[in-house]
Scaffold this motif. Structure first.
Motif, PDB file in Angstrom:
ATOM      1  N   THR A  90       0.831  -1.211   0.000  1.00 33.38           N
ATOM      2  CA  THR A  90       0.000   0.000   0.000  1.00 33.38           C
ATOM      3  C   THR A  90       0.863   1.258   0.000  1.00 33.38           C
ATOM      4  OG1 THR A  90      -1.783  -1.154   1.150  1.00 33.38           O
ATOM      5  CG2 THR A  90      -1.814   1.251   1.221  1.00 33.38           C
ATOM      6  N   LEU A  91       1.808   1.331   0.915  1.00 37.25           N
ATOM      7  CA  LEU A  91       2.654   2.519   1.003  1.00 37.25           C
ATOM      8  C   LEU A  91       3.618   2.624  -0.175  1.00 37.25           C
ATOM      9  CD1 LEU A  91       3.400   2.628   4.834  1.00 37.25           C
ATOM     10  CD2 LEU A  91       1.767   4.003   3.525  1.00 37.25           C
ATOM     11  N   GLY A  92       4.148   1.504  -0.616  1.00 38.63           N
ATOM     12  CA  GLY A  92       5.045   1.537  -1.773  1.00 38.63           C
ATOM     13  C   GLY A  92       4.346   2.068  -3.009  1.00 38.63           C
ATOM     14  N   LEU A  93       3.126   1.599  -3.228  1.00 37.15           N
ATOM     15  CA  LEU A  93       2.374   2.045  -4.401  1.00 37.15           C
ATOM     16  C   LEU A  93       1.902   3.489  -4.262  1.00 37.15           C
ATOM     17  CD1 LEU A  93       0.277  -1.168  -5.157  1.00 37.15           C
ATOM     18  CD2 LEU A  93       2.303  -0.332  -6.381  1.00 37.15           C
ATOM     19  N   THR A  94       1.374   3.855  -3.097  1.00 35.68           N
ATOM     20  CA  THR A  94       0.849   5.221  -2.934  1.00 35.68           C
ATOM     21  C   THR A  94       1.958   6.265  -2.884  1.00 35.68           C
ATOM     22  OG1 THR A  94       0.738   5.013  -0.526  1.00 35.68           O
ATOM     23  CG2 THR A  94      -1.263   4.463  -1.776  1.00 35.68           C
ATOM     24  N   GLN A  95       3.153   5.861  -2.416  1.00 31.37           N
ATOM     25  CA  GLN A  95       4.250   6.821  -2.332  1.00 31.37           C
ATOM     26  C   GLN A  95       5.245   6.678  -3.484  1.00 31.37           C
ATOM     27  OE1 GLN A  95       5.871   7.111   1.643  1.00 31.37           O
ATOM     28  NE2 GLN A  95       3.862   6.829   2.556  1.00 31.37           N
ATOM     29  N   GLY A  96       4.974   5.728  -4.372  1.00 31.94           N
ATOM     30  CA  GLY A  96       5.810   5.572  -5.556  1.00 31.94           C
ATOM     31  C   GLY A  96       7.218   5.086  -5.281  1.00 31.94           C
ATOM     32  N   ASP A  97       7.395   4.287  -4.235  1.00 32.67           N
ATOM     33  CA  ASP A  97       8.724   3.759  -3.923  1.00 32.67           C
ATOM     34  C   ASP A  97       8.882   2.381  -4.551  1.00 32.67           C
ATOM     35  OD1 ASP A  97      11.186   3.044  -2.941  1.00 32.67           O
ATOM     36  OD2 ASP A  97      10.506   2.729  -0.887  1.00 32.67           O
TER      37      ASP A  97
END
Length: 135
Positions: A90-97
């Motif tokens: 979730t965080l990787g996708l939403t923050q583009g990492d």
């Protein structure tokens, strides 16, 4: 057999990574950009990445040797990998990492989670215990 193989692989991976992080916490700076800025921070990295990872690996190794511990260990890993995979993806996708570390962890944790769901759904109860299979 498939549960034993999965747990054996997890044991090797968690113990190796945990011990490596325990003796060399600076590897986290090189691979994940995580840096300890004090003795307290170094102890935290060594505890969470070294001690905890090694303990999870030891739990998996024990479950390989003790059939009665396999299902509870698979269930514990299900919750661990669910927490890691859901938050990291979730965080990787939403923050583009999409760094190498994050991408590898996303794949490893997500695949492990999917395998765990499959293993738990298809697990054969030990000793004729059908209570966990009902419902």
């Amino acid at each position: 057999m498939k549960e034993k193989l999965f747990l054996g692989v997890q044991a090797l991976l968690f113990i190796a990574y945990g011990l490596y992080c325990l003796v060399n916490p600076t590897v986290l700076l090189e691979s994940a950009g995580v840096m300890a800025t004090s003795v307290t921070a170094t102890i935290e990295l060594q505890s969470m990445y070294g001690g905890l990872q090694t303990a999870v690996g030891a739990m998996c190794a024990l479950a390989v040797m003790q059939p009665r511990l396999r299902f509870p260990t698979l269930l514990a890993l299900l919750f661990l990998f669910a927490g890691l995979a859901v938050v990291r993806v979730t965080l990787g996708l939403t923050q583009g990492d999409y760094s190498g570390y994050t991408s590898f962890a996303m794949v490893f944790e997500s695949v492990s989670l999917l395998l765990l769901i499959w293993l738990i759904r298809t697990a054969q109860p030990e000793g004729g215990d059908t209570a966990r299979r009902t419902g």
